[in-house]
Design an enzyme around this catalytic site. Structure first.
Site, PDB file in Angstrom:
ATOM      1  N   SER A 147      39.244  41.174  37.606  1.00  0.00           N
ATOM      2  CA  SER A 147      37.877  41.702  37.741  1.00  0.00           C
ATOM      3  C   SER A 147      37.018  41.491  36.496  1.00  0.00           C
ATOM      4  CB  SER A 147      37.950  43.168  38.115  1.00  0.00           C
ATOM      5  OG  SER A 147      38.757  43.293  39.248  1.00  0.00           O
ATOM      6  N   ARG A 162      33.614  35.775  29.743  1.00  0.00           N
ATOM      7  CA  ARG A 162      33.688  36.752  28.654  1.00  0.00           C
ATOM      8  C   ARG A 162      34.385  37.987  29.173  1.00  0.00           C
ATOM      9  NH1 ARG A 162      29.224  37.610  31.383  1.00  0.00           N
ATOM     10  NH2 ARG A 162      28.552  35.517  30.912  1.00  0.00           N
ATOM     11  N   ASP A 166      37.283  41.579  42.206  1.00  0.00           N
ATOM     12  CA  ASP A 166      37.444  42.810  43.006  1.00  0.00           C
ATOM     13  C   ASP A 166      36.312  42.994  44.023  1.00  0.00           C
ATOM     14  OD1 ASP A 166      35.656  43.327  40.940  1.00  0.00           O
ATOM     15  OD2 ASP A 166      36.527  45.245  40.346  1.00  0.00           O
TER      16      ASP A 166
HETATM   17  C1  BGC Z   1      33.273  42.670  35.730  1.00  0.00           C
HETATM   18  C2  BGC Z   1      33.254  42.275  37.189  1.00  0.00           C
HETATM   19  C3  BGC Z   1      33.822  43.365  38.045  1.00  0.00           C
HETATM   20  C4  BGC Z   1      33.183  44.702  37.725  1.00  0.00           C
HETATM   21  C5  BGC Z   1      33.794  45.832  38.509  1.00  0.00           C
HETATM   22  C6  BGC Z   1      32.654  44.038  35.533  1.00  0.00           C
HETATM   23  O1  BGC Z   1      32.799  44.447  34.219  1.00  0.00           O
HETATM   24  O2  BGC Z   1      32.602  41.725  34.933  1.00  0.00           O
HETATM   25  O3  BGC Z   1      33.959  41.073  37.396  1.00  0.00           O
HETATM   26  O4  BGC Z   1      33.624  43.048  39.391  1.00  0.00           O
HETATM   27  O5  BGC Z   1      33.318  44.987  36.358  1.00  0.00           O
HETATM   28  O6  BGC Z   1      35.144  45.948  38.270  1.00  0.00           O
END
Ligand code: BGC
Length: 470
Positions: A154, A169, A207
């Site tokens: 995620s 990142r 996610d």
């Molecule tokens: C991430 C995402 C993720 C979201 C929720 C963010 O910090 O960059 O990829 O979907 O958090 O988990």
């Protein structure tokens, strides 16, 4: 929710509360303005590779049909937990059974090395396979006998196919060395191979996309999968013809203009250029002390990970400006990351004013050793409301923008994430803000916020099934 009796608070303190309320207020005009800019930035992300909102192409090619079957493993690496599941998709439409274990990601790992991370993931996966007796009989290194695994990761990645993802990142306070700019699938796969763990990674999944696919498995009205938890983000299905940058995405995949593809918006990065969000000095402090200053501007104002920190900073400010907690030792309150979001939801519980104040009293005592007066407890409860209400209202802007972008007036949005379940007021506040932004007639709820169970595991398994049966 019971209203806190502000009349019981002295004039001077009430004045301070009003100032903070004003700072955190987002009126209808601002909500609409933010949403307009959001729609524009979503479009921009589909056009340019270096846009503010990344709009990552995930190569998940369709919604599930509901008839997917088979057993799949899923690893879900979120901001707080590592979850490992085995999901059996059954022949009954939308049916599945799931076995899952959850491990807390140790805090030190978040600032460790990539090798430590992947070794830990491999350890836990092996434990899981042994515990649930899932290890297949050894068949050498043949791909055939290996268990198919979908990896839910995620964080923002650039993918040129579904078994690949270069980390753009870290977010959510992670700062693990040696992973940014690298393909996370290759890194994890190398460790799994070296340790002869008989699995093959068939898909890398965000996610939000897992949530979108899992909910669409049961509910055809789903148009957005969103997360309101440690982080904040959303995904939806876009037509390839509306993604100008797809042609230069470096993919070898064949796609036709009319086909759909899931977009992981990564809209936590919205307004990194600081155009529209009403940032306060507290938001600036949070950003400055974060692992990636200047990044995830929207997420830092909305996601649960930052809500406790906002309240802590406000309380500290009031200690310094008007002498809140005058005789207390506030050294612990000065420490970052000591107030969790769950504490705010407790101060906002549905109970009576006395129950809410009791919760606040216990939190201040247990976490900070502060014995607060009734007036201070009332103030804490009101400030928790102020912080959470702004988060819910700003969260609504992202959802409204995605609905507008897709041209849909009525739909269902799946919301997953620990925080959504815990905040009793969140749904109500977000719906009220959506009604303001989208000008719904009174008492009409045109966008439904629903929550899917087991979203991440089931979504990842479904994506593995879709990919393997393509
Ligand atoms: C991430 C995402 C993720 C979201 C929720 C963010 O910090 O960059 O990829 O979907 O958090 O988990």
């Amino acid at each position: 929710m019971t209203i806190i009796n502000e009349e019981a608070i002295s004039g001077r303190v009430r004045e301070e509360i009003t100032k903070i309320k004003d700072l955190f207020a987002v009126d209808t005009f601002s909500l609409k303005r933010i949403t307009d800019h959001f729609v524009h930035q979503l479009e921009d992300g589909l056009t340019r590779h270096d846009a503010e909102i990344p709009m990552n192409i995930t190569w998940v090619p369709s919604f599930p049909t509901g008839r997917e079957t088979g057993r799949y493993l899923a690893i879900d690496m979120g901001g707080t937990n590592l979850r490992i599941c085995s999901v059996e998709l059954t022949s009954e439409r939308g049916g599945y059974s799931i076995t899952q274990d959850k491990y807390i990601l140790p805090a030190r790992l978040k600032r460790g090395t990539g090798d430590e991370l992947w070794e830990l993931v491999a350890d836990k996966l092996l434990d899981f396979l042994r515990k649930h007796d899932l290890l297949p009989p050894a068949k050498g290194e043949e791909e055939e006998g290996k268990l198919p695994l979908a990896f839910t990761f995620s964080y923002p990645v650039t993918q040129n196919h579904i078994r690949h993802g270069v980390l753009q990142r870290w977010t959510k306070g992670f700062d693990i060395r040696g992973v940014e700019g690298e393909d996370v699938v290759a890194q994890l796969d190398a460790v799994l191979q070296r340790r002869h763990i008989p699995v093959r990674i068939v898909a890398l999944v965000n996610d939000t996309v897992g949530t979108l696919i899992a909910s669409a498995y049961k509910n055809p009205d789903i148009r957005v999968g969103s997360i309101f938890g440690t982080g904040c983000n959303a995904a939806y299905m876009e037509r390839c013809s509306r993604i100008p940058k797809i042609a230069s995405s470096g993919s070898q995949a064949q796609f036709d203009e009319d086909s759909l593809i899931a977009i992981n918006c990564e809209y936590g990065a919205f307004d990194n250029n600081r155009r529209v969000l009403p940032r306060t000095t507290f938001d600036e402090d949070i950003d400055a002390s974060s692992a990636r200053p200047g990044q995830q501007t929207y997420e830092k104002m909305v996601a649960a990970m930052y809500l406790g920190e906002l309240l802590r900073l406000i309380l500290l400010h009031l200690h310094e400006s008007i002498g809140l907690f005058p005789d207390a030792d506030v050294s612990r309150l000065r420490e970052g990351g000591t107030m969790d979001a769950v504490s705010l939801s407790k101060m906002e519980t549905d109970g009576s004013e006395a129950v809410r104040m009791e919760e606040a009293k216990r939190i201040l005592q247990d976490a900070y050793g502060i014995d607060a007066t009734d007036e201070e407890l009332r103030m804490c409860c009101i400030l928790a409301e102020v912080v959470c209400a702004r988060a819910a209202r700003l969260y609504a802007c992202g959802i409204a923008a995605l609905c507008r972008k897709q041209g849909v007036e009525e739909c269902a949005v799946d919301v997953d994430g620990s925080a959504f379940e815990k905040y009793s007021q969140f749904r109500k506040r977000a719906i009220a803000a959506l009604a303001e932004i989208l000008d719904w007639p009174e008492n009409e709820e045109r966008v439904k916020l629903v929550s899917a169970e087991d979203g991440s595991g089931v979504g990842a398994a479904l994506i593995a099934a879709i990919i393997l049966n393509q």
